[in-house]
Design an enzyme around this catalytic site. Structure first.
Site, PDB file in Angstrom:
ATOM      1  N   GLY A  58       0.776  -1.227   0.000  1.00 13.99           N
ATOM      2  CA  GLY A  58       0.000   0.000   0.000  1.00 13.99           C
ATOM      3  C   GLY A  58       0.810   1.280   0.000  1.00 13.99           C
ATOM      4  O   GLY A  58       0.247   2.374   0.122  1.00 13.99           O
ATOM      5  N   TYR A  59       2.144   1.177  -0.140  1.00 12.18           N
ATOM      6  CA  TYR A  59       2.956   2.385  -0.252  1.00 12.18           C
ATOM      7  C   TYR A  59       2.742   3.017  -1.632  1.00 12.18           C
ATOM      8  O   TYR A  59       2.072   2.451  -2.491  1.00 12.18           O
ATOM      9  CB  TYR A  59       4.430   2.057  -0.015  1.00 12.18           C
ATOM     10  CG  TYR A  59       4.744   1.752   1.434  1.00 12.18           C
ATOM     11  CD1 TYR A  59       4.994   2.778   2.341  1.00 12.18           C
ATOM     12  CD2 TYR A  59       4.765   0.445   1.907  1.00 12.18           C
ATOM     13  CE1 TYR A  59       5.271   2.507   3.669  1.00 12.18           C
ATOM     14  CE2 TYR A  59       5.041   0.155   3.240  1.00 12.18           C
ATOM     15  CZ  TYR A  59       5.290   1.192   4.124  1.00 12.18           C
ATOM     16  OH  TYR A  59       5.553   0.923   5.437  1.00 12.18           O
ATOM     17  N   LEU A  60       3.324   4.183  -1.856  1.00 12.02           N
ATOM     18  CA  LEU A  60       2.979   4.985  -3.024  1.00 12.02           C
ATOM     19  C   LEU A  60       3.085   4.227  -4.344  1.00 12.02           C
ATOM     20  O   LEU A  60       2.152   4.247  -5.155  1.00 12.02           O
ATOM     21  CB  LEU A  60       3.850   6.239  -3.082  1.00 12.02           C
ATOM     22  CG  LEU A  60       3.560   7.186  -4.252  1.00 12.02           C
ATOM     23  CD1 LEU A  60       2.130   7.698  -4.204  1.00 12.02           C
ATOM     24  CD2 LEU A  60       4.553   8.337  -4.260  1.00 12.02           C
ATOM     25  N   ASN A  62       3.011   1.109  -4.889  1.00 18.65           N
ATOM     26  CA  ASN A  62       1.994   0.071  -4.919  1.00 18.65           C
ATOM     27  C   ASN A  62       0.612   0.643  -5.208  1.00 18.65           C
ATOM     28  O   ASN A  62      -0.229  -0.003  -5.833  1.00 18.65           O
ATOM     29  CB  ASN A  62       1.975  -0.690  -3.590  1.00 18.65           C
ATOM     30  CG  ASN A  62       0.879  -1.732  -3.525  1.00 18.65           C
ATOM     31  OD1 ASN A  62      -0.122  -1.537  -2.851  1.00 18.65           O
ATOM     32  ND2 ASN A  62       1.055  -2.831  -4.243  1.00 18.65           N
ATOM     33  N   GLN A  63       0.366   1.871  -4.767  1.00 16.74           N
ATOM     34  CA  GLN A  63      -0.926   2.496  -5.030  1.00 16.74           C
ATOM     35  C   GLN A  63      -1.137   2.739  -6.524  1.00 16.74           C
ATOM     36  O   GLN A  63      -2.273   2.823  -6.987  1.00 16.74           O
ATOM     37  CB  GLN A  63      -1.034   3.805  -4.244  1.00 16.74           C
ATOM     38  CG  GLN A  63      -1.141   3.587  -2.741  1.00 16.74           C
ATOM     39  CD  GLN A  63      -0.988   4.867  -1.954  1.00 16.74           C
ATOM     40  OE1 GLN A  63      -1.078   5.963  -2.492  1.00 16.74           O
ATOM     41  NE2 GLN A  63      -0.748   4.740  -0.658  1.00 16.74           N
TER      42      GLN A  63
END
Length: 199
Positions: A58-60, A62-63
């Site tokens: 859910g880090y950048l 990955n978003q």
């Protein structure tokens, strides 16, 4: 807590109840790509033997990779290739900065364990865009919205008792809290046994 609106691929929170982010502009994306390269250069200058880029959980990055948080319609959204573009640009910039002799690790969630998220098969296609720049894939699973599986996957077992486990896509997962209780109990019994022995 900081009164600063978070940024992301789109205006979709990475978890239920999370702050609503602002979608990054194209110019901002390319600025962040440069910042990754600058950070990698600082790491090498400081004496580190390798660099790792986090593109999971859910880090950048990955978003942008995950369809659960990326509904863009430009070159950074839609197809797997487009969703992988930001990470690809970062890896390319970092590789050009650190050279060929510094290993690059990439952290990635192979299975996002979330409805509508990337599956293992999806990720196997996505990493094809990264393989020319990455030396080691640091593979894990889960997103911010499926964090419970990130922990209990540590206790995967094919012989788990039914009451101590859950079935996740055909995989038997031991519940962490149950296993932790058993460990504490065993430790307590061992300690009591030692006390009796000493007395």
């Amino acid at each position: 807590m900081t009164n600063i609106q978070p940024v992301s691929a789109s205006d979709i929170p990475s978890r239920v109840g999370g702050d609503i982010p602002r979608a990054l502009t194209t110019d901002e994306i390319y600025t962040i790509v440069d910042k990754f390269a600058e950070a990698a250069k600082r790491a090498v200058t400081a004496g580190f033997d390798a660099v790792e880029i986090q593109a999971g959980h859910g880090y950048l990055l990955n978003q942008f990779l995950s369809p659960t948080t990326n509904d863009r319609t430009d070159e950074f959204g839609g197809s797997k290739e487009n969703r992988a573009r930001f990470t690809t640009l970062v890896l390319k910039a970092v590789r050009e900065t650190v050279g060929e002799n510094i290993p690059i690790f990439l952290g990635i969630s192979a299975d996002e364990l979330a409805e509508g998220g990337n599956t293992l098969d999806d990720t196997l296609e996505i990493v094809e865009y990264f393989k020319d720049y990455v030396d080691v894939f640091d593979v894990s699973a889960g997103l911010t919205c499926s964090i419970q599986y990130q922990y209990c996957l540590l206790y995967t077992s094919d012989a788990a008792d039914e009451e101590d486990s859950v079935d996740l896509g055909g995989r038997r997962i031991i519940k962490q809290k149950n296993k932790r209780k058993k460990r504490v109990k065993k430790k307590h019994q061992y300690t009591n046994k030692n006390k009796k022995t000493r007395s």
